[in-house]
Structure formats: C-alpha cells, structure tokens
Design an enzyme around this catalytic site. Structure first.
Site, PDB file in Angstrom:
ATOM      1  N   ASN A 115      -5.926  -7.913  -2.127  1.00 27.65           N
ATOM      2  CA  ASN A 115      -5.870  -6.464  -2.274  1.00 27.65           C
ATOM      3  C   ASN A 115      -4.709  -6.145  -3.212  1.00 27.65           C
ATOM      4  O   ASN A 115      -3.555  -6.195  -2.811  1.00 27.65           O
ATOM      5  CB  ASN A 115      -5.670  -5.823  -0.887  1.00 27.65           C
ATOM      6  CG  ASN A 115      -5.462  -4.322  -0.970  1.00 27.65           C
ATOM      7  OD1 ASN A 115      -5.681  -3.710  -2.020  1.00 27.65           O
ATOM      8  ND2 ASN A 115      -5.040  -3.724   0.126  1.00 27.65           N
ATOM      9  N   LYS A 147      -3.959  -3.338  -4.543  1.00 31.28           N
ATOM     10  CA  LYS A 147      -3.434  -1.971  -4.408  1.00 31.28           C
ATOM     11  C   LYS A 147      -3.285  -1.328  -5.793  1.00 31.28           C
ATOM     12  O   LYS A 147      -4.067  -1.638  -6.685  1.00 31.28           O
ATOM     13  CB  LYS A 147      -2.103  -1.983  -3.633  1.00 31.28           C
ATOM     14  CG  LYS A 147      -2.242  -2.766  -2.333  1.00 31.28           C
ATOM     15  CD  LYS A 147      -1.122  -2.566  -1.366  1.00 31.28           C
ATOM     16  CE  LYS A 147      -1.403  -3.391  -0.120  1.00 31.28           C
ATOM     17  NZ  LYS A 147      -0.524  -3.094   0.969  1.00 31.28           N
ATOM     18  N   GLU A 181      -3.181   2.695   4.328  1.00 31.94           N
ATOM     19  CA  GLU A 181      -2.533   3.504   3.281  1.00 31.94           C
ATOM     20  C   GLU A 181      -3.418   4.685   2.883  1.00 31.94           C
ATOM     21  O   GLU A 181      -2.930   5.724   2.453  1.00 31.94           O
ATOM     22  CB  GLU A 181      -2.204   2.623   2.065  1.00 31.94           C
ATOM     23  CG  GLU A 181      -0.985   1.744   2.342  1.00 31.94           C
ATOM     24  CD  GLU A 181      -0.940   0.447   1.550  1.00 31.94           C
ATOM     25  OE1 GLU A 181      -1.722   0.293   0.592  1.00 31.94           O
ATOM     26  OE2 GLU A 181      -0.130  -0.423   1.905  1.00 31.94           O
ATOM     27  N   GLU A 183      -5.425  -5.109  10.603  1.00 30.57           N
ATOM     28  CA  GLU A 183      -4.146  -4.993   9.906  1.00 30.57           C
ATOM     29  C   GLU A 183      -3.210  -4.063  10.683  1.00 30.57           C
ATOM     30  O   GLU A 183      -3.268  -2.843  10.511  1.00 30.57           O
ATOM     31  CB  GLU A 183      -4.353  -4.393   8.507  1.00 30.57           C
ATOM     32  CG  GLU A 183      -5.207  -5.231   7.587  1.00 30.57           C
ATOM     33  CD  GLU A 183      -4.872  -4.968   6.126  1.00 30.57           C
ATOM     34  OE1 GLU A 183      -4.512  -5.927   5.434  1.00 30.57           O
ATOM     35  OE2 GLU A 183      -4.938  -3.815   5.689  1.00 30.57           O
ATOM     36  N   GLY A 207       3.266  -5.058   4.416  1.00 31.27           N
ATOM     37  CA  GLY A 207       4.374  -4.935   3.470  1.00 31.27           C
ATOM     38  C   GLY A 207       5.757  -5.041   4.083  1.00 31.27           C
ATOM     39  O   GLY A 207       6.754  -4.723   3.434  1.00 31.27           O
ATOM     40  N   SER A 262       1.382  -8.753   5.523  1.00 28.46           N
ATOM     41  CA  SER A 262       2.466  -9.675   5.163  1.00 28.46           C
ATOM     42  C   SER A 262       2.078 -11.155   5.133  1.00 28.46           C
ATOM     43  O   SER A 262       2.939 -12.015   5.339  1.00 28.46           O
ATOM     44  CB  SER A 262       3.670  -9.483   6.083  1.00 28.46           C
ATOM     45  OG  SER A 262       4.238  -8.206   5.889  1.00 28.46           O
TER      46      SER A 262
HETATM   47  P1  PGA Z   1       0.577  -6.979   2.438  1.00 27.50           P
HETATM   48  O1  PGA Z   1      -0.650  -5.961   2.403  1.00 27.50           O
HETATM   49  O2  PGA Z   1       0.008  -8.374   2.415  1.00 27.50           O
HETATM   50  O3  PGA Z   1       1.372  -6.658   1.212  1.00 27.50           O
HETATM   51  O4  PGA Z   1       1.316  -6.714   3.702  1.00 27.50           O
HETATM   52  C1  PGA Z   1      -1.825  -6.194   3.115  1.00 27.50           C
HETATM   53  C2  PGA Z   1      -2.752  -5.032   2.977  1.00 27.50           C
HETATM   54  O5  PGA Z   1      -2.271  -3.891   2.929  1.00 27.50           O
HETATM   55  O6  PGA Z   1      -3.976  -5.194   2.877  1.00 27.50           O
END
Ligand code: PGA
Length: 240
Positions: A6, A8, A97, A164, A170, A201
């Site tokens: 992902n 983002k 998000e 998640e 994050g 993470s």
């Molecule tokens: P991250 O994000 O691995 O940076 O924690 C995971 C996600 O939001 O899908």
C-alpha cells in the site's frame, strides 16, 4: 500468502524504476506459486505500473474508490469501473486513513458491493483504535465493521480481509503474538473461508515474529513496501 503493498500518497513515475528488481526476484523465487504480490499505488500510477508488470504475475490494485457505479459530477473522484478499466484488479476499501476522513460503514458497504460488481477484488480493512482497544472493545468493533461492511454481500473469495489495528499503522508497534492470533481466529470464525491478512507496521525485522502466527494469510504493508529491498526482504524472510 498475500503480500500487498500500500503505497498511500507516495510515488511518482520514477518510483516505478525499481519494479524490474521485484519482478526479477519474483521470477526466480521458489515459493512464487504460493505467493501473491499486489501493488496498490496511487491512482496516477495504476496504468503505467500495469504496463511495467505486464509479463509478471504481480498484480495491481487501487487504494480507494467512489461508491457510485455510474459516471457523475463528483469532482476529484474515481469509481471502481474506472479503476478496472485502467488495469486494477483489486481495491482497498475501509482503510482507517479513509475512515478517519469521514468514510462510514454504510459507504464502505456500498463501495464493496459496487467494486465486486465492477469485477474488482476487495481488500476490506477493519481494525480498532487504541481507545477502543483500551476499553476492551476490539471484538465488538470488528464485529460491527464486518457486519455492516459486508451487509447483504455474498461472501466470496473475491473479498480479502485485512486486520489493521489503527494503533499499529505507521507506529512501529505490532500486536503481541497471542493477541494477534486470537483476533485473527475471531475474525475467521465470523467470516468463514475468507483470507485474513494482517497490516500495521510490518517490516523486514518484525516479519520474523509475525510469520510465526499460523493463521495469517498474508500482509498489507505500507511504509516498508515503498522500498523494494525491504519489500523483497519481507517476502523472503517469511519463508526462511
Ligand atoms: P504501515 O501501513 O505498514 O506503514 O503501518 C499499513 C497500512 O496502512 O496499510
């Protein structure tokens, strides 16, 4: 096992330059038959990425879509049919998000329904906040997210669940092994026969811990997926 990147709101055309390295790795990877790699870049990169990955088994998805199936006057939006038409095979729905920016369970339900009817596979994200976890509401929240998100939707293998926990995204923090095993078990009991992935993470260090949790069907990887070396490392270490 699924490994979903992902990206983002990161990446321009030059971010695609390292894709050939991932393709090269995957081509000779011994476990490639049991591994599915999916990239979810920003919408601007879906088409060029699909072209780059044309001769590989790696697939492309989007990170969100508008809930409507038809075209319409919705400035700045893209619907699932449009994503499908440029080569997306998957779409992430219900990411925390996006939920935080105002997406509710009713909207999520509509997005899932319409994405499936457009022929996309759905990566449906669920997860509790830290506040909810502290109040021991995790199961209740997940229950509600699943029930309303998948309301009147026939369960099929075109839906993948990504658990998640919001507090793990994050932050560098991951759930304890036992806790994660139990939550994934709980989700799998609620919705039988669907793949359940973990996200939050995931990186090339903690993958050694995470891979020991037997009931996880794959990972949704944010930050670490933007660096091809780290992403490859995560896949490799899962099988070491
Ligand atoms: P991250 O994000 O691995 O940076 O924690 C995971 C996600 O939001 O899908």
């Amino acid at each position: 096992m699924y490994f979903i990147a992902n990206w983002k709101m990161f990446g321009g055309l030059n971010s695609l330059n390292s894709l050939h390295k991932v393709m090269k790795f995957f081509k000779t990877f011994k476990k490639k038959r049991i591994v599915k790699v999916i990239y979810c870049p920003p919408n601007t990169l879906i088409r060029p990425m699909t072209k780059k990955l044309k001769n590989s088994k790696i697939e492309v998805g989007a990170q969100n879509c508008h809930e409507k199936l038809e075209y319409g006057a919705f400035t700045g939006s893209v619907n699932s049919k449009m994503l499908k038409s440029v080569g997306a095979k998957y779409v992430i729905i219900g990411h925390s998000e996006v939920r935080k920016a105002g997406e509710n369970n009713r909207l999520i339900n509509l997005k899932i329904k319409n994405s499936l009817s457009s022929g996309l596979k759905v990566i449906f994200c669920i997860g509790e906040t830290l506040k909810e976890k502290r109040k021991k509401l995790t199961k209740k929240v997940l229950n509600q997210q699943i029930a309303s998100g998948l309301k009147k939707i026939k369960k099929s293998k075109n839906i993948l669940i990504a658990y998640e926990p919001v507090w793990a995204i994050g932050t560098g923090i991951i759930p304890k092994k036992k806790e994660l095993f139990e939550t994934i078990t709980f989700i799998k009991k609620k919705i039988k026969n669907l793949k359940v992935l973990y996200g939050g993470s995931v990186n090339s260090d903690n993958i050694n811990q995470l891979k020991l949790i037997e009931n996880i069907d794959g990972f949704l990887i944010g930050g670490a997926s933007q660096d091809h070396k780290k992403f490859i490392d995560i896949i490799k270490k899962t099988y070491n």
